[in-house]
Scaffold this active site. Structure first.
Site, PDB file in Angstrom:
ATOM      1  N   GLU A 276     -16.059  47.078  81.465  1.00 53.42           N
ATOM      2  CA  GLU A 276     -17.467  46.377  81.691  1.00 53.42           C
ATOM      3  C   GLU A 276     -17.974  45.956  80.383  1.00 53.42           C
ATOM      4  O   GLU A 276     -18.153  46.561  79.490  1.00 53.42           O
ATOM      5  CB  GLU A 276     -18.453  47.455  82.360  1.00 53.42           C
ATOM      6  CG  GLU A 276     -17.768  47.757  83.757  1.00 53.42           C
ATOM      7  CD  GLU A 276     -18.741  48.087  84.774  1.00 53.42           C
ATOM      8  OE1 GLU A 276     -18.301  48.928  85.703  1.00 53.42           O
ATOM      9  OE2 GLU A 276     -20.183  47.841  84.602  1.00 53.42           O
TER      10      GLU A 276
ATOM     11  N   CYS B  51     -22.794  43.485  74.938  1.00 54.57           N
ATOM     12  CA  CYS B  51     -22.639  44.784  74.888  1.00 54.57           C
ATOM     13  C   CYS B  51     -21.251  44.966  75.135  1.00 54.57           C
ATOM     14  O   CYS B  51     -20.834  44.603  76.099  1.00 54.57           O
ATOM     15  CB  CYS B  51     -23.593  45.603  75.807  1.00 54.57           C
ATOM     16  SG  CYS B  51     -23.465  47.102  75.812  1.00 54.57           S
TER      17      CYS B  51
ATOM     18  N   CYS C 150     -15.759  57.912  79.586  1.00 48.61           N
ATOM     19  CA  CYS C 150     -15.926  58.570  78.463  1.00 48.61           C
ATOM     20  C   CYS C 150     -16.152  59.934  78.588  1.00 48.61           C
ATOM     21  O   CYS C 150     -16.236  60.709  79.686  1.00 48.61           O
ATOM     22  CB  CYS C 150     -17.759  57.995  78.097  1.00 48.61           C
ATOM     23  SG  CYS C 150     -18.280  58.770  76.510  1.00 48.61           S
TER      24      CYS C 150
ATOM     25  N   CYS D 234     -22.638  62.829  78.584  1.00 46.82           N
ATOM     26  CA  CYS D 234     -24.298  62.978  78.396  1.00 46.82           C
ATOM     27  C   CYS D 234     -24.941  62.839  80.031  1.00 46.82           C
ATOM     28  O   CYS D 234     -24.237  62.039  80.845  1.00 46.82           O
ATOM     29  CB  CYS D 234     -24.779  61.487  77.843  1.00 46.82           C
ATOM     30  SG  CYS D 234     -24.262  61.481  76.109  1.00 46.82           S
TER      31      CYS D 234
ATOM     32  N   CYS E 286     -26.086  59.699  81.903  1.00 48.93           N
ATOM     33  CA  CYS E 286     -25.489  58.437  81.911  1.00 48.93           C
ATOM     34  C   CYS E 286     -24.319  58.273  83.229  1.00 48.93           C
ATOM     35  O   CYS E 286     -23.592  59.324  83.557  1.00 48.93           O
ATOM     36  CB  CYS E 286     -24.559  58.395  80.308  1.00 48.93           C
ATOM     37  SG  CYS E 286     -23.120  56.958  80.548  1.00 48.93           S
TER      38      CYS E 286
ATOM     39  N   GLY F 177     -17.960  54.198  76.857  1.00 48.15           N
ATOM     40  CA  GLY F 177     -17.120  55.056  76.131  1.00 48.15           C
ATOM     41  C   GLY F 177     -17.946  55.206  74.644  1.00 48.15           C
ATOM     42  O   GLY F 177     -18.969  54.651  74.337  1.00 48.15           O
ATOM     43  N   GLU F 178     -17.360  56.271  74.030  1.00 47.60           N
ATOM     44  CA  GLU F 178     -17.924  56.469  72.486  1.00 47.60           C
ATOM     45  C   GLU F 178     -16.671  55.964  71.478  1.00 47.60           C
ATOM     46  O   GLU F 178     -15.756  56.456  71.234  1.00 47.60           O
ATOM     47  CB  GLU F 178     -17.793  58.103  72.442  1.00 47.60           C
ATOM     48  CG  GLU F 178     -18.004  58.813  71.267  1.00 47.60           C
ATOM     49  CD  GLU F 178     -19.186  58.283  70.165  1.00 47.60           C
ATOM     50  OE1 GLU F 178     -18.978  57.614  69.386  1.00 47.60           O
ATOM     51  OE2 GLU F 178     -20.181  58.829  70.440  1.00 47.60           O
TER      52      GLU F 178
ATOM     53  N   SER G 189     -23.246  52.328  68.532  1.00 45.25           N
ATOM     54  CA  SER G 189     -24.026  53.513  68.700  1.00 45.25           C
ATOM     55  C   SER G 189     -22.908  54.862  68.696  1.00 45.25           C
ATOM     56  O   SER G 189     -21.849  54.355  69.520  1.00 45.25           O
ATOM     57  CB  SER G 189     -24.788  53.219  70.018  1.00 45.25           C
ATOM     58  OG  SER G 189     -25.298  54.410  70.359  1.00 45.25           O
TER      59      SER G 189
ATOM     60  N   SER H 192     -27.452  57.984  68.841  1.00 45.66           N
ATOM     61  CA  SER H 192     -27.777  58.219  70.084  1.00 45.66           C
ATOM     62  C   SER H 192     -28.671  59.585  69.953  1.00 45.66           C
ATOM     63  O   SER H 192     -28.188  60.554  70.431  1.00 45.66           O
ATOM     64  CB  SER H 192     -27.042  58.170  71.119  1.00 45.66           C
ATOM     65  OG  SER H 192     -27.466  58.334  72.499  1.00 45.66           O
ATOM     66  N   LEU H 193     -29.923  59.564  69.797  1.00 50.15           N
ATOM     67  CA  LEU H 193     -30.466  60.963  69.614  1.00 50.15           C
ATOM     68  C   LEU H 193     -31.100  61.488  70.952  1.00 50.15           C
ATOM     69  O   LEU H 193     -30.706  62.785  71.138  1.00 50.15           O
ATOM     70  CB  LEU H 193     -31.792  60.651  68.592  1.00 50.15           C
ATOM     71  CG  LEU H 193     -32.622  61.933  68.258  1.00 50.15           C
ATOM     72  CD1 LEU H 193     -31.654  62.805  67.274  1.00 50.15           C
ATOM     73  CD2 LEU H 193     -33.651  61.561  67.272  1.00 50.15           C
ATOM     74  N   ASN H 194     -31.879  60.804  71.598  1.00 53.10           N
ATOM     75  CA  ASN H 194     -32.342  61.278  72.866  1.00 53.10           C
ATOM     76  C   ASN H 194     -33.033  62.783  72.938  1.00 53.10           C
ATOM     77  O   ASN H 194     -33.546  63.053  73.973  1.00 53.10           O
ATOM     78  CB  ASN H 194     -31.338  61.249  74.042  1.00 53.10           C
ATOM     79  CG  ASN H 194     -30.725  59.950  73.827  1.00 53.10           C
ATOM     80  OD1 ASN H 194     -31.006  58.977  73.592  1.00 53.10           O
ATOM     81  ND2 ASN H 194     -29.161  60.167  73.921  1.00 53.10           N
TER      82      ASN H 194
ATOM     83  N   ASN I 229     -32.792  54.397  82.650  1.00 53.32           N
ATOM     84  CA  ASN I 229     -32.385  53.363  83.900  1.00 53.32           C
ATOM     85  C   ASN I 229     -31.901  54.448  84.949  1.00 53.32           C
ATOM     86  O   ASN I 229     -30.905  55.079  84.701  1.00 53.32           O
ATOM     87  CB  ASN I 229     -31.449  52.520  83.485  1.00 53.32           C
ATOM     88  CG  ASN I 229     -32.032  51.583  82.547  1.00 53.32           C
ATOM     89  OD1 ASN I 229     -33.144  50.784  82.522  1.00 53.32           O
ATOM     90  ND2 ASN I 229     -31.560  51.245  81.267  1.00 53.32           N
TER      91      ASN I 229
ATOM     92  N   CYS J 270     -28.709  49.976  80.003  1.00 57.74           N
ATOM     93  CA  CYS J 270     -28.151  51.307  79.182  1.00 57.74           C
ATOM     94  C   CYS J 270     -27.825  52.531  80.228  1.00 57.74           C
ATOM     95  O   CYS J 270     -28.533  52.816  80.854  1.00 57.74           O
ATOM     96  CB  CYS J 270     -29.238  51.679  78.159  1.00 57.74           C
ATOM     97  SG  CYS J 270     -29.376  50.587  77.126  1.00 57.74           S
TER      98      CYS J 270
HETATM   99  S1  SF4 Z   1     -24.096  57.768  76.756  1.00 59.57           S
HETATM  100 FE1  SF4 Z   1     -22.321  57.045  75.521  1.00 59.57          FE
HETATM  101  S2  SF4 Z   1     -21.450  58.819  74.816  1.00 59.57           S
HETATM  102 FE2  SF4 Z   1     -22.647  59.531  76.357  1.00 59.57          FE
HETATM  103  S3  SF4 Z   1     -21.558  59.654  78.269  1.00 59.57           S
HETATM  104 FE3  SF4 Z   1     -22.381  57.519  78.261  1.00 59.57          FE
HETATM  105  S4  SF4 Z   1     -20.941  56.518  77.159  1.00 59.57           S
HETATM  106 FE4  SF4 Z   1     -20.600  58.491  76.687  1.00 59.57          FE
END
Ligand code: SF4
Length: 382
Positions: free
Chosen positions: A110, A140, A147, A151, A154, A198-199, A228, A251-253, A329, A372
């Site tokens: 995507e 993006c 991934c 997280c 996500c 993905g990371e 990121s 990506s702190l959060n 979101n 996001c």
């Molecule tokens: S926020 Fe980014 S790093 Fe975390 S699970 Fe989702 S895609 Fe992977």
């Protein structure tokens, strides 16, 4: 150097039929090497690069700067352009478009097009956006299908990791989207954010090979790219040595390790302090700031005491930084609630009051699951 191209896969097993070999993703010496059997002079390789990365031609037969006989021989040897293809489009009321883009094995990834997106640059420049709607846009880009980072907020995480993308597949998302919008990086202001599925730092070699391809023959300045990471320390340390590199977002959060562990299990491997220490190793360019991305989750990390901790954390960071706030979101099967709008506003206010540059990111394409943390739905249903 890691190959910038996709693996040279054989999909035709019939005897006498040469294996299909993909050109998109290769450049410079890699192209000369792959086409060695034709003994191409340098200018023919340059013509091919122009056809692949500027004209974005989908078929070798369209390369009119090459003689017909050469095109025929290259095709007969099994070579194909292999430009990734948009197979489905979802349009949001706000102009955002989400695409499914097919890779070499038919798996889709995507990618999101945000006309007038600010590319994470808000606060970096006083420049006013130009009038033409797509002369300033942000793409993006995904780096993996699925991934592994998990997280908790996500949707992509729900897929688990399916596979890494090759450099050609990462850069190819950009080529496919630019082609669709007839956009030219030299003329139009195109920003890239590697914040899709993905990371990127868990697919480091392919990701960086894609960056070199994008900054090289595809002519997108590295200063208009932002990657990121969830805080993969070995990746950040390698990144610190790159000559050509995007800007960095962490990506702190969460304001501390305890809360972060609950929403980002990767914190058990690398603490916030370890991530910050790794980022310190990166020689920043003039005026460059590191971005802390902060997804606000209702009642979890969006209160005033959390903002106060974030202030301390950012002010102690040994590099210039800013904070991008993102109201979470929603997605199905994700056990969080959206933050209240006044909590979001107060969080920003608190940070700014203490001198921390903080910006609220406008959600884009929520209605088409393009915002996001929402990239997953279509892949998952296949
Ligand atoms: S926020 Fe980014 S790093 Fe975390 S699970 Fe989702 S895609 Fe992977």
């Amino acid at each position: 150097m890691t190959t910038g191209g996709q693996p040279l896969t054989s999909i035709l097993d019939a005897p006498g039929v040469p294996p299909v070999r993909t050109l998109f993703g290769l450049w410079n010496d890699e192209l000369s090497e792959s086409l060695r059997e034709f003994g191409l002079p340098k200018y023919r390789v340059r013509q091919l690069e122009t056809a692949l990365y500027r004209q974005k031609l989908a078929d070798i037969s369209e390369i009119t700067t090459w003689p017909a006989d050469l095109r025929k021989r290259v095709v007969e040897a099994g070579f194909r352009v292999g430009l990734p293809e948009i197979v489905d489009t979802f349009r949001s009321v706000d102009g955002t478009e989400r695409y499914l883009i097919a890779g070499s094995d038919g798996q889709t990834v995507e990618t999101v097009w945000m006309p007038e997106g600010d590319g994470g640059e808000e606060g970096d420049s006083d420049e006013a956006p130009p009038a033409r709607t797509w002369s300033r846009a942000t793409i993006c880009v995904s780096s993996q299908i699925g991934c592994a980072v998990n997280c908790q907020f996500c949707l992509t995480a729900k897929l688990g990791i399916i596979r890494n993308l090759s450099a050609g597949e990462i850069a190819g998302q950009v080529a496919a989207v630019l082609k669709k919008h007839d956009a030219e990086p030299g003329k139009d202001r195109i920003n890239l954010v590697f914040m899709g599925m993905g990371e990127p730092f868990l697919n480091y070699d392919a990701f960086m090979a894609a960056v070199r391809l994008l900054a090289g023959p595809m002519e997108i300045p590295e200063s208009r790219m932002t990657v990121s990471t969830s805080g993969i320390v070995p990746g950040i340390l390698r990144f610190a040595h790159e000559k050509v590199r995007p800007k960095l977002a962490i990506s702190l959060n969460a304001p501390n390790d305890a809360i972060r562990e609950g929403i980002m299990p990767i914190t058990r491997k690398w603490s916030i302090a370890e991530v910050i220490e790794a980022v310190r190793q990166i020689p920043l360019r003039q005026k460059e700031r590191v971005t802390f991305e902060y997804v606000l989750l209702g009642g979890v990390n969006d209160q005033q005491e959390h903002a106060d901790e974030v202030v301390k954390l950012v002010r102690r960071a040994p590099f210039p930084a800013k904070v991008n706030l993102i109201a979470w979101n929603p997605g199905p099967e994700v056990p969080f609630t959206m933050p209240r709008p006044d909590d979001v506003a107060r969080f920003q206010e608190r940070l700014r009051h203490h001198g921390v540059p903080a910006f609220i990111r406008r959600p884009r394409g929520r209605d088409i699951y393009a915002a996001c943390g929402q990239l997953k739905r279509t892949v998952a249903s296949q």
